[in-house]
Design an enzyme around this catalytic site. Structure first.
Site, PDB file in Angstrom:
ATOM      1  N   GLY A  46       5.798  -4.852  -7.590  1.00  0.00           N
ATOM      2  CA  GLY A  46       4.278  -4.195  -7.654  1.00  0.00           C
ATOM      3  C   GLY A  46       4.136  -3.137  -6.486  1.00  0.00           C
ATOM      4  O   GLY A  46       4.737  -2.794  -5.678  1.00  0.00           O
ATOM      5  N   GLN A  51      -0.407   2.801  -1.750  1.00  0.00           N
ATOM      6  CA  GLN A  51       1.055   2.865  -0.929  1.00  0.00           C
ATOM      7  C   GLN A  51       1.730   4.291  -1.161  1.00  0.00           C
ATOM      8  O   GLN A  51       2.734   4.442  -0.310  1.00  0.00           O
ATOM      9  CB  GLN A  51       1.692   1.749  -1.421  1.00  0.00           C
ATOM     10  CG  GLN A  51       1.191   0.458  -1.194  1.00  0.00           C
ATOM     11  CD  GLN A  51       2.159  -0.590  -1.631  1.00  0.00           C
ATOM     12  OE1 GLN A  51       1.871  -1.032  -2.888  1.00  0.00           O
ATOM     13  NE2 GLN A  51       2.859  -0.951  -0.961  1.00  0.00           N
ATOM     14  N   CYS A  93       6.161  -6.949   1.444  1.00  0.00           N
ATOM     15  CA  CYS A  93       5.344  -6.045   0.696  1.00  0.00           C
ATOM     16  C   CYS A  93       6.512  -4.525   1.209  1.00  0.00           C
ATOM     17  O   CYS A  93       6.909  -4.438   2.240  1.00  0.00           O
ATOM     18  CB  CYS A  93       4.144  -5.764   1.427  1.00  0.00           C
ATOM     19  SG  CYS A  93       3.292  -4.062   0.899  1.00  0.00           S
ATOM     20  N   LEU A  94       6.542  -3.766   0.263  1.00  0.00           N
ATOM     21  CA  LEU A  94       7.339  -2.516   0.458  1.00  0.00           C
ATOM     22  C   LEU A  94       6.631  -1.538   1.461  1.00  0.00           C
ATOM     23  O   LEU A  94       7.313  -0.619   2.282  1.00  0.00           O
ATOM     24  CB  LEU A  94       6.978  -1.640  -0.899  1.00  0.00           C
ATOM     25  CG  LEU A  94       7.850  -2.156  -2.371  1.00  0.00           C
ATOM     26  CD1 LEU A  94       7.602  -1.453  -3.460  1.00  0.00           C
ATOM     27  CD2 LEU A  94       9.328  -2.397  -1.992  1.00  0.00           C
ATOM     28  N   HIS A 135      -2.551  -9.346  -4.426  1.00  0.00           N
ATOM     29  CA  HIS A 135      -1.907  -8.445  -3.080  1.00  0.00           C
ATOM     30  C   HIS A 135      -2.159  -6.984  -3.579  1.00  0.00           C
ATOM     31  O   HIS A 135      -2.377  -6.288  -2.443  1.00  0.00           O
ATOM     32  CB  HIS A 135      -0.271  -8.710  -3.085  1.00  0.00           C
ATOM     33  CG  HIS A 135       0.561  -8.085  -2.360  1.00  0.00           C
ATOM     34  ND1 HIS A 135       1.321  -8.674  -0.992  1.00  0.00           N
ATOM     35  CD2 HIS A 135       0.768  -6.737  -2.250  1.00  0.00           C
ATOM     36  CE1 HIS A 135       1.758  -7.642  -0.550  1.00  0.00           C
ATOM     37  NE2 HIS A 135       1.685  -6.649  -0.913  1.00  0.00           N
ATOM     38  N   GLU A 136      -1.930  -6.727  -4.817  1.00  0.00           N
ATOM     39  CA  GLU A 136      -2.262  -5.064  -5.110  1.00  0.00           C
ATOM     40  C   GLU A 136      -3.657  -4.764  -4.955  1.00  0.00           C
ATOM     41  O   GLU A 136      -3.847  -3.630  -4.575  1.00  0.00           O
ATOM     42  CB  GLU A 136      -1.634  -5.025  -6.336  1.00  0.00           C
ATOM     43  CG  GLU A 136      -0.068  -5.163  -6.685  1.00  0.00           C
ATOM     44  CD  GLU A 136       0.817  -4.641  -5.703  1.00  0.00           C
ATOM     45  OE1 GLU A 136       0.505  -3.636  -4.929  1.00  0.00           O
ATOM     46  OE2 GLU A 136       1.978  -5.093  -5.393  1.00  0.00           O
ATOM     47  N   HIS A 139      -4.396  -3.836  -1.461  1.00  0.00           N
ATOM     48  CA  HIS A 139      -3.868  -2.369  -1.188  1.00  0.00           C
ATOM     49  C   HIS A 139      -4.940  -1.720  -1.314  1.00  0.00           C
ATOM     50  O   HIS A 139      -5.378  -0.575  -0.570  1.00  0.00           O
ATOM     51  CB  HIS A 139      -2.692  -2.345  -2.040  1.00  0.00           C
ATOM     52  CG  HIS A 139      -1.394  -2.689  -1.253  1.00  0.00           C
ATOM     53  ND1 HIS A 139      -1.191  -2.421  -0.008  1.00  0.00           N
ATOM     54  CD2 HIS A 139      -0.391  -3.444  -1.572  1.00  0.00           C
ATOM     55  CE1 HIS A 139       0.139  -3.000   0.294  1.00  0.00           C
ATOM     56  NE2 HIS A 139       0.604  -3.727  -0.999  1.00  0.00           N
TER      57      HIS A 139
HETATM   58 NI    NI Z   1       2.513  -4.597  -1.161  1.00  0.00          NI
END
Ligand code: NI
Length: 179
Positions: A46, A51, A93-94, A135-136, A139
């Site tokens: 995701g 991000q 998370c990235l 989660h997204e 963000h």
């Molecule tokens: Ni994330």
């Protein structure tokens, strides 16, 4: 299409609130395609526009490990319209390198969004898909999963991360699903 840079904590841009997309244009579609390319390359399941430094409410996801590229979600202006139950999931998370933690979230969610053709989508989700959606969308509201763990754990991570940045230590390869 282009691969985009993924911002990493503690980049302050990750804490900004994204704006709703007013008009879906060719640029929107191009951004979505670039976000997908960036997500798959990371690799992650995701990615939110926040991000990659774009403050628009856009999310891409593909949580089906066994059949990648089969179930791709491209969500514009996603909103959680219903949630119930609770579960704990080990999240990575990235944008949060070298760290995972258990996070409590709703077990099931219903999300309404637009796709790139301006068509309304309604998603009923549970398990990883429900976790990833929450989660997204976090963000897009400037929140990371580390904002949902204890302050003690967050402070420990923040200190370790600052040390890594100071010493130039490269992050290790993620061993976990990154959302
Ligand atoms: Ni994330």
């Amino acid at each position: 299409m282009a691969r985009l840079e993924i911002l990493k904590y503690p980049d302050p841009r990750l804490a900004k609130i994204a704006h709703p997309v007013a008009n879906i244009t060719e640029n929107t579609v191009e951004l979505i395609n670039s976000m997908l390319e960036t997500m798959y390359a990371a690799p992650g399941v995701g990615l939110a526009a926040t991000q990659v430094g774009v403050l628009q409410r856009i999310v891409v996801m593909d949580v089906d490990h066994e059949n990648p590229h089969k179930t791709i979600y491209k969500l514009i202006n996603p909103v959680i319209t219903h949630s119930e139950g609770s579960l704990v999931w080990e999240e990575g998370c990235l944008s949060v390198v070298d760290f995972t933690a258990e996070v409590r979230r709703a077990e099931q969610v219903q999300v309404v969004a637009l796709d790139e053709h301006d068509k309304e989508l309604k998603i009923e989700a549970e398990g990883l898909l429900a976790v990833a959606l929450q989660h997204e969308i976090d963000h897009l509201d400037g929140k990371l999963f580390i904002d949902r763990i204890s302050r003690l754990k967050r402070d420990l991570y923040a200190r370790r991360r600052r040390k890594m940045l100071r010493s130039g230590t490269q992050p290790s390869e993620p061993q976990h699903v990154m959302i």
